[in-house]
Design a protein around this motif. Structure first.
Motif, short mmCIF file in Angstrom:
data_model
loop_
_atom_site.label_atom_id
_atom_site.label_comp_id
_atom_site.label_asym_id
_atom_site.label_seq_id
_atom_site.Cartn_x
_atom_site.Cartn_y
_atom_site.Cartn_z
N ALA A 10 8.79 105.28 97.76
CA ALA A 10 9.96 105.03 98.57
C ALA A 10 9.95 104.38 99.87
CB ALA A 10 10.87 106.39 98.72
N LEU A 11 9.07 104.73 100.69
CA LEU A 11 8.61 104.18 101.88
C LEU A 11 8.28 102.45 101.68
CD1 LEU A 11 7.18 106.89 104.03
CD2 LEU A 11 9.32 106.08 104.15
N GLY B 61 10.66 100.21 103.24
CA GLY B 61 10.14 99.38 104.43
C GLY B 61 9.79 98.11 104.25
N PHE B 62 9.49 97.65 103.08
CA PHE B 62 8.95 96.27 102.83
C PHE B 62 10.36 95.32 102.57
CE2 PHE B 62 4.51 97.72 102.63
CZ PHE B 62 3.99 97.12 103.46
N THR B 63 11.34 95.99 101.75
CA THR B 63 12.54 95.30 101.77
C THR B 63 13.19 95.14 103.07
OG1 THR B 63 12.83 96.37 99.45
CG2 THR B 63 14.70 95.51 100.61
N LEU B 64 13.17 96.07 104.06
CA LEU B 64 13.81 95.57 105.26
C LEU B 64 13.05 94.92 106.12
CD1 LEU B 64 14.62 99.41 106.20
CD2 LEU B 64 16.21 97.53 105.42
N ASP C 249 -6.34 110.26 86.14
CA ASP C 249 -7.03 111.14 87.30
C ASP C 249 -6.08 110.57 88.49
OD1 ASP C 249 -8.17 112.79 89.06
OD2 ASP C 249 -9.84 111.36 89.19
N GLY C 250 -4.92 111.54 88.63
CA GLY C 250 -4.13 111.33 89.73
C GLY C 250 -4.78 111.99 91.17
N SER C 251 -4.90 111.31 91.81
CA SER C 251 -5.91 111.65 93.16
C SER C 251 -4.93 111.90 94.51
CB SER C 251 -6.86 110.69 93.52
OG SER C 251 -6.40 109.11 93.88
N VAL C 252 -3.57 111.66 94.21
CA VAL C 252 -2.73 111.98 95.50
C VAL C 252 -1.49 112.75 94.60
CG1 VAL C 252 -2.91 109.84 96.69
CG2 VAL C 252 -1.15 110.10 94.99
N SER C 253 -1.01 113.67 95.79
CA SER C 253 -0.04 114.76 95.25
C SER C 253 1.30 113.95 94.92
CB SER C 253 0.19 115.64 96.40
OG SER C 253 0.83 115.13 97.29
N LEU C 254 2.13 114.69 93.95
CA LEU C 254 3.37 114.31 93.54
C LEU C 254 4.30 114.00 94.60
CD1 LEU C 254 5.17 113.58 91.14
CD2 LEU C 254 5.88 115.97 91.08
N PRO C 255 4.45 114.59 95.82
CA PRO C 255 5.30 114.52 96.75
C PRO C 255 4.75 113.34 97.65
CG PRO C 255 4.81 116.83 96.85
CD PRO C 255 3.98 116.29 95.75
N VAL C 256 3.51 112.78 97.75
CA VAL C 256 3.16 111.59 98.37
C VAL C 256 3.25 110.72 97.46
CG1 VAL C 256 0.94 110.64 98.95
CG2 VAL C 256 0.97 112.92 99.52
N ALA C 257 3.05 110.73 96.25
CA ALA C 257 3.47 109.63 95.40
C ALA C 257 5.00 109.19 95.49
CB ALA C 257 3.11 110.10 94.03
N ALA D 262 8.40 94.75 96.19
CA ALA D 262 8.89 94.74 97.75
C ALA D 262 7.85 94.32 98.53
CB ALA D 262 9.48 96.24 98.04
N PHE D 263 6.82 94.84 98.33
CA PHE D 263 5.55 94.33 99.10
C PHE D 263 5.16 92.97 99.21
CE2 PHE D 263 0.74 94.82 99.41
CZ PHE D 263 0.50 94.58 100.81
N PHE D 264 5.02 92.55 97.95
CA PHE D 264 4.67 91.17 97.66
C PHE D 264 5.81 90.23 98.23
CE2 PHE D 264 1.55 92.96 94.59
CZ PHE D 264 0.70 92.86 95.37
N LEU D 265 7.02 90.49 98.01
CA LEU D 265 8.06 89.74 98.25
C LEU D 265 8.05 89.81 99.81
CD1 LEU D 265 11.80 89.68 96.92
CD2 LEU D 265 11.31 89.36 99.32
#
Length: 236
Positions: A212-213, A217-220, A199-207, A142-145
């Motif tokens: 999703a954002l 976001g980038f699709t829109l 080594d996951g350095s961000v929390s699961l909710p953040v991931a 989505a980002f690169f598109l």
């Protein structure tokens, strides 16, 4: 939408750019097989091969090649103009291309990562890597598109994001990791199949939320930018 998907897939597989997708998966699997056959401790070769090469290079670079290609190449050769003349809502053009980009990226990255995961640890670890890389494939695509519609040099800016933002700044400034797809993927894989190799350095909710954002976001953004294309093929 099926017609757009077919045109996208045919254009993608018919270009030499597609050949660029093969070296990294072959290298990843080859290194994993070689290290396993040599009896090297998985704790020594696992992180650099799986995370350093697979998640930090193979996945984003594949997404960059494919994500910028599904629309960028059609902009360059004028094929997109033919599609834009059809009475199709712009989302019916963007979404099929996003699906094709995601599927191609996910398969190209997930299969070798699964093989490497099995060789370094277990089937569960391999499945965790494959599932997490599929989520990453969607966010990256989505980002690169969107980049291919926002700028005339999407590959260059994409490399800046992958190499500078994710590769360099994330290792220096920890706060930048909240905007790193790579770290979302690592966290998701680590939660699906917990292991000391990642080594996951961000929390699961953040991931989950940020993945999703990124995707939505980038699709829109891509849909909005495509609406601004004139018949002459230039953005406003």
């Amino acid at each position: 939408m099926s017609t757009v998907s077919w045109i996208t897939a045919r254009g993608l597989f018919g270009r030499r750019r597609f050949l660029l997708l093969f070296p990294l998966p072959i290298l990843l699997v080859g290194l994993a097989v070689l290290a396993r056959s040599a009896g090297v401790d998985p704790g020594e070769w696992g992180p650099p091969v799986v995370q350093g090469l697979g998640l930090a290079v193979l996945l984003p670079v594949t997404a960059l090649i494919v994500g910028t290609g599904v629309l960028g190449s059609e902009i360059d050769d004028g094929t997109l103009l033919h599609i834009l003349t059809k009475p199709l809502p712009r989302w019916q053009i963007v979404l099929p291309k996003l699906v094709v980009a995601t599927v191609v990226t996910a398969l190209t990255a997930a299969i070798p990562l699964y093989v490497a995961g099995v060789l370094v640890d277990s089937v569960r670890f391999g499945l965790g890597l494959a599932a997490a890389s599929a989520v990453g494939a969607l966010a990256y695509s989505a980002f690169f598109l969107a980049l291919s519609l926002v700028t005339r040099r999407p590959v260059l800016l994409g490399l800046v994001y992958v190499l500078i933002w994710e590769g360099l700044l994330n290792n220096i400034v920890s706060g930048t990791r909240v905007l790193s797809v790579q770290h979302y993927v690592v966290t998701l894989a680590d939660r699906i199949a917990p292991t000391a190799l990642l080594d996951g350095s961000v929390s699961l909710p953040v991931a989950i939320v940020m993945s999703a954002l990124f995707t939505v976001g980038f699709t829109l953004l891509a849909i909005r930018r495509l609406r601004s294309f004139s018949v002459a093929g230039e953005t406003s």
